[in-house]
Write a protein that holds these residues in place. Structure first.
Motif, PDB file in Angstrom:
ATOM      1  N   LEU A 217     -26.663  66.347  24.174  1.00 35.61           N
ATOM      2  CA  LEU A 217     -27.394  65.976  25.374  1.00 35.61           C
ATOM      3  C   LEU A 217     -26.426  65.275  26.309  1.00 35.61           C
ATOM      4  O   LEU A 217     -25.676  64.389  25.884  1.00 35.61           O
ATOM      5  CB  LEU A 217     -28.574  65.062  25.040  1.00 35.61           C
ATOM      6  CG  LEU A 217     -29.627  65.640  24.074  1.00 35.61           C
ATOM      7  CD1 LEU A 217     -30.699  64.598  23.778  1.00 35.61           C
ATOM      8  CD2 LEU A 217     -30.261  66.902  24.636  1.00 35.61           C
ATOM      9  N   GLY A 218     -26.431  65.669  27.556  1.00 32.55           N
ATOM     10  CA  GLY A 218     -25.492  65.078  28.495  1.00 32.55           C
ATOM     11  C   GLY A 218     -25.796  65.506  29.912  1.00 32.55           C
ATOM     12  O   GLY A 218     -26.756  66.256  30.168  1.00 32.55           O
ATOM     13  N   LEU A 314     -29.350  64.949  30.091  1.00 27.16           N
ATOM     14  CA  LEU A 314     -29.625  63.532  29.870  1.00 27.16           C
ATOM     15  C   LEU A 314     -29.043  62.779  31.054  1.00 27.16           C
ATOM     16  O   LEU A 314     -27.900  63.048  31.470  1.00 27.16           O
ATOM     17  CB  LEU A 314     -28.995  63.088  28.545  1.00 27.16           C
ATOM     18  CG  LEU A 314     -28.967  61.617  28.171  1.00 27.16           C
ATOM     19  CD1 LEU A 314     -29.152  61.460  26.652  1.00 27.16           C
ATOM     20  CD2 LEU A 314     -27.636  60.973  28.559  1.00 27.16           C
ATOM     21  N   ASP A 315     -29.804  61.857  31.616  1.00 29.11           N
ATOM     22  CA  ASP A 315     -29.332  61.095  32.770  1.00 29.11           C
ATOM     23  C   ASP A 315     -28.323  60.037  32.335  1.00 29.11           C
ATOM     24  O   ASP A 315     -28.465  59.421  31.267  1.00 29.11           O
ATOM     25  CB  ASP A 315     -30.504  60.431  33.486  1.00 29.11           C
ATOM     26  CG  ASP A 315     -31.438  61.457  34.125  1.00 29.11           C
ATOM     27  OD1 ASP A 315     -30.931  62.514  34.535  1.00 29.11           O
ATOM     28  OD2 ASP A 315     -32.654  61.200  34.201  1.00 29.11           O
ATOM     29  N   LEU A 328     -31.993  57.954  22.173  1.00 28.62           N
ATOM     30  CA  LEU A 328     -31.279  59.038  22.840  1.00 28.62           C
ATOM     31  C   LEU A 328     -31.807  60.424  22.492  1.00 28.62           C
ATOM     32  O   LEU A 328     -31.152  61.433  22.794  1.00 28.62           O
ATOM     33  CB  LEU A 328     -29.783  58.940  22.521  1.00 28.62           C
ATOM     34  CG  LEU A 328     -29.133  57.630  22.978  1.00 28.62           C
ATOM     35  CD1 LEU A 328     -27.649  57.649  22.696  1.00 28.62           C
ATOM     36  CD2 LEU A 328     -29.401  57.364  24.452  1.00 28.62           C
ATOM     37  N   PHE A 329     -32.982  60.491  21.885  1.00 29.90           N
ATOM     38  CA  PHE A 329     -33.661  61.770  21.724  1.00 29.90           C
ATOM     39  C   PHE A 329     -34.838  61.897  22.687  1.00 29.90           C
ATOM     40  O   PHE A 329     -35.571  62.885  22.644  1.00 29.90           O
ATOM     41  CB  PHE A 329     -34.149  61.961  20.281  1.00 29.90           C
ATOM     42  CG  PHE A 329     -33.044  62.245  19.301  1.00 29.90           C
ATOM     43  CD1 PHE A 329     -32.399  63.467  19.299  1.00 29.90           C
ATOM     44  CD2 PHE A 329     -32.628  61.279  18.398  1.00 29.90           C
ATOM     45  CE1 PHE A 329     -31.366  63.736  18.412  1.00 29.90           C
ATOM     46  CE2 PHE A 329     -31.593  61.537  17.508  1.00 29.90           C
ATOM     47  CZ  PHE A 329     -30.965  62.773  17.518  1.00 29.90           C
ATOM     48  N   GLN A 330     -35.030  60.914  23.557  1.00 26.67           N
ATOM     49  CA  GLN A 330     -36.159  60.945  24.486  1.00 26.67           C
ATOM     50  C   GLN A 330     -36.145  62.131  25.445  1.00 26.67           C
ATOM     51  O   GLN A 330     -37.214  62.586  25.868  1.00 26.67           O
ATOM     52  CB  GLN A 330     -36.234  59.629  25.265  1.00 26.67           C
ATOM     53  CG  GLN A 330     -36.963  58.542  24.496  1.00 26.67           C
ATOM     54  CD  GLN A 330     -37.156  57.276  25.293  1.00 26.67           C
ATOM     55  OE1 GLN A 330     -36.642  56.229  24.941  1.00 26.67           O
ATOM     56  NE2 GLN A 330     -37.882  57.365  26.385  1.00 26.67           N
ATOM     57  N   PRO A 331     -34.969  62.686  25.816  1.00 28.17           N
ATOM     58  CA  PRO A 331     -35.009  63.874  26.687  1.00 28.17           C
ATOM     59  C   PRO A 331     -35.618  65.106  26.024  1.00 28.17           C
ATOM     60  O   PRO A 331     -35.930  66.075  26.718  1.00 28.17           O
ATOM     61  CB  PRO A 331     -33.529  64.110  27.019  1.00 28.17           C
ATOM     62  CG  PRO A 331     -32.871  62.774  26.855  1.00 28.17           C
ATOM     63  CD  PRO A 331     -33.596  62.146  25.697  1.00 28.17           C
ATOM     64  N   LEU A 332     -35.779  65.098  24.704  1.00 28.42           N
ATOM     65  CA  LEU A 332     -36.384  66.244  24.021  1.00 28.42           C
ATOM     66  C   LEU A 332     -37.884  66.285  24.281  1.00 28.42           C
ATOM     67  O   LEU A 332     -38.505  65.250  24.542  1.00 28.42           O
ATOM     68  CB  LEU A 332     -36.147  66.152  22.514  1.00 28.42           C
ATOM     69  CG  LEU A 332     -34.715  66.260  22.005  1.00 28.42           C
ATOM     70  CD1 LEU A 332     -34.703  66.147  20.482  1.00 28.42           C
ATOM     71  CD2 LEU A 332     -34.072  67.559  22.444  1.00 28.42           C
TER      72      LEU A 332
END
Length: 676
Positions: A217-218, A314-315, A328-332
């Motif tokens: 994620l990036g 990912l912001d 850091l899995f919240q964008p899923l």
């Protein structure tokens, strides 16, 4: 080094600089590199490539031209085109059929010997030159199938020798080899740090390590899928679109095995936008497959070797994941934020550390022809290197809690390291110093997964610090994860303040800090709620006000305070709706502070429901609330006495990080929260 590289791997490398900005973006990179290597000389590159482009333009079919080309083939009885072709066996006819998307035809006669000579036609297809003829006498099942493949010349190297490749690797240092890999992947190693290079080649682990589960994620424009789209035709990239159990695993109607059984890596691009038609069923199947490399059809278990890769956006803020992410899995998508699924990930690649791709990022030097290196990576999957290397180090948990590593931790790190060794040292020769470098990257990928699991479910996943001890030297190496210094900005008062009080709540599954401000002004006893306060929390405010009205003298107020003052109650971050009863004792404390001008301790957080009689009732979400208080650096949390058993069930590492005071009445709350 260039001259040596050209001599040692003669015929298998290409000047990557020549392969960029060709104006032929509709073709995969391995097609262009094959053509450039076979038909262009560096000294006369412009002239040679002009001829290649002319041939491509003449023989490549754009979608809008499909019907015209079909007609051309019929009228001229033959035609040569450049396209991608797939083959399949139709067992009911005991016959192979080819599909050529360029002419919208899925029933093209193809000789058995071509399929046998190029088996990749059956596993996703191949690009090449296709010689077609038109013969209306070809009839199958009473249908005319006139298109027929006469010859096929694939755009790929037909023979490779993995043993030769491994032997020749010995002639380069690890630094030289790392730069060769980066050039081969299409990037300029001179623009990258050593860490960035190692992270970039980590993207290729799923291509050389079977059943490897990786997530990246990036930010956008960092080339997250470039490698998978352009370097290996053994991968399948799902961009958005639908993903079903039938397409990925098995079609129960016809028994056809899906992508995990026919591809070496399945890449979910823009994972947040992928349409999972049956999310619960998909997650259930994926969990089992990512653990055991198996899936079921009825009573039959099927083994497959396809790696799972998830990439998404990912912001970023100041080079680190944005502070708005609790984990850091919240964008899923929410249905993928399942601890059991995430625990099966072997590697979390920090996409926020990858530089954005610019024109200057492109390779300016020699690298392996993509097609050749694709086949090499395919063969490296079968090369076993880890057995002697595993005996040179041991993994350990060097945290203060001594929880220890799980079987999944060991497996993930060994698979990460195995992939890195296959890429960097396929000859199996690696110094202790080189082993340390690869171990740090391998451990880091798994440590990041464990860190986020701890944030998501701290009661189930204890904090661990994964380290490795090199047996020959006794040296212990531990990776440093830069994002661990990331803090969510919670601007707390530096000193005790009148009317300012800290509450705790749960948003989704995460604990959050709620900051309240109460202000007394001349008025007639009105309570003015501000800051998107919802119905249940408004009722808590009313209960707090009613308690203070009937117990004014007990909290240090005159009985007629309501005739002289109004109270404004502000929940900060006004754009975010606030709801729930657990802020009751927080609101009482703030109102009493505002009316009596007694400051509230700035290192205390409170949560608990109240009644108009002054009783403190239990609330939910104790574990995430305590974690939020710990993360914010608070010293004391005031909880209802009825929640004592909830706290006692929590792991010691949570209980020991913060002081907890249990209360049964408002009087106890005020005694502990207000400054004397």
């Amino acid at each position: 080094m260039n001259q040596r590289f050209k001599e040692i791997f003669s015929g298998k490398i290409v000047n990557k600089k020549l392969t960029f900005n060709t104006g032929m973006d509709e073709f995969p990179r391995y097609v262009l590199e094959y053509l450039i290597d076979n038909y262009c000389q560096e000294e006369t590159f412009k002239e040679d490539f002009a001829l290649v482009k002319k041939r491509l333009r003449e023989n490549f079919v754009h979608g809008a031209e499909a019907e015209r080309i079909r007609s051309h083939i019929r009228e001229n009885r033959e035609h040569t085109l450049i396209a991608s072709m797939e083959a399949r066996l139709l067992e009911t006819e005991d016959k192979y059929w080819a599909s050529i998307g360029a002419i919208n035809e899925s029933f093209v006669n193809i000789p058995d010997q071509i399929v046998k000579q190029y088996p990749m036609l059956l596993a996703g297809g191949m690009w090449g030159t296709i010689s077609l003829v038109y013969d209306e006498s070809e009839v199958h099942n009473k249908k005319i199938r006139p298109f027929k493949v006469e010859e096929f010349t694939p755009f790929q190297i037909s023979m490779i020798d993995i043993h030769e490749f491994i032997e020749k690797r010995k002639q380069f240092s690890s630094q030289e080899w790392l730069d060769i890999l980066i050039n081969s992947f299409g990037l300029n190693p001179d623009k990258l740090s050593k860490r960035e290079k190692l992270l970039f080649i980590s993207r290729a682990i799923p291509l050389v390590e079977a059943n490897h589960n990786l997530i990246e994620l990036g930010p956008r424009e960092t080339g997250k899928t470039y490698l998978y789209r352009n370097i290996s035709y053994y991968t399948h990239v799902l961009s958005g679109g639908k993903a079903t159990p039938a397409s990925l695993f098995i079609n129960n109607n016809n028994g056809q095995v899906g992508l995990v059984g026919t591809r070496e890596a399945i890449v979910f691009d823009e994972i947040a936008n992928t349409d999972f038609t049956d999310p619960k069923a998909m997650v259930s199947i994926m969990q089992g497959y990512m653990q055991d490399a198996k899936f079921s059809r009825g009573k039959k278990e099927i083994l497959a070797f396809g790696s799972i890769v998830m990439v998404g956006n990912l912001d970023v803020q100041n080079g680190q994941p944005h502070e708005s992410y609790y984990h850091l899995f919240q964008p899923l998508p929410e249905f993928l934020q399942v601890e059991a699924l995430i625990d099966r990930l072997h590697y979390y690649l920090p996409g926020w550390e990858m530089p954005k791709i610019t024109p200057q990022s492109s390779s300016q030097d020699y690298g392996f022809i993509s097609d050749y290196f694709c086949e090499i990576m395919h063969e490296l999957r079968r090369v076993e290197l880890m057995e002697p290397i595993k005996n040179r180090f041991e993994l350990l948990d060097s945290s203060d809690f001594g929880i220890g590593l799980t079987t999944r931790d060991y497996r993930a790190i060994h698979k990460n390291l195995s992939g890195l060794v296959r890429l960097m040292a396929p000859h199996g020769e690696i110094t202790d110093e080189e082993l340390e470098d690869l171990l740090l990257i391998a451990i880091e990928g798994r440590q990041r997964v464990r860190d986020q699991l701890h944030l998501m479910a701290p009661g189930e996943y204890a904090p661990i610090v994964i380290s490795a001890r090199i047996k020959s030297t006794g040296k212990v190496v531990t990776p440093t994860l830069m994002e661990n210094s990331r803090k969510r900005t919670t601007l707390l008062a530096m000193t005790p303040q009148v009317g300012e009080v800290i509450g705790l709540a749960v948003a989704g599954e995460q604990g959050v800090i709620l900051q309240f401000e109460m202000q007394a002004s001349k008025g007639h006893g009105r309570i003015l709620p501000l800051g998107s306060i919802q119905r249940v929390m408004r009722e808590s405010i009313e209960a707090a006000a009613q308690y203070i009205r009937t117990h004014a003298t007990e909290v240090g107020l005159s009985a007629d305070w309501g005739e002289n003052f109004d109270i404004a109650v502000l929940a900060t971050m006004m754009g975010i709706p606030k709801e729930g009863p657990s802020a009751g004792i927080t609101i009482v404390t703030g109102i009493v502070s505002a009316l009596t001008e007694r400051p509230v301790r700035n290192d205390v957080a409170l949560t608990g429901e109240i009644t108009i009689m002054g009783k403190v009732l239990p609330v939910g979400g104790i574990q995430p609330k305590l974690m939020a208080a710990i993360d914010a650096g608070l010293s004391l949390v005031i909880l209802p006495e009825a929640n004592r058993s909830d706290v006692e069930q929590l792991p010691d590492y949570i209980q020991n990080k913060i002081e907890i005071a249990f209360v049964s009445s408002i009087q106890e709350v005020l005694e502990k929260a207000l400054v004397s």
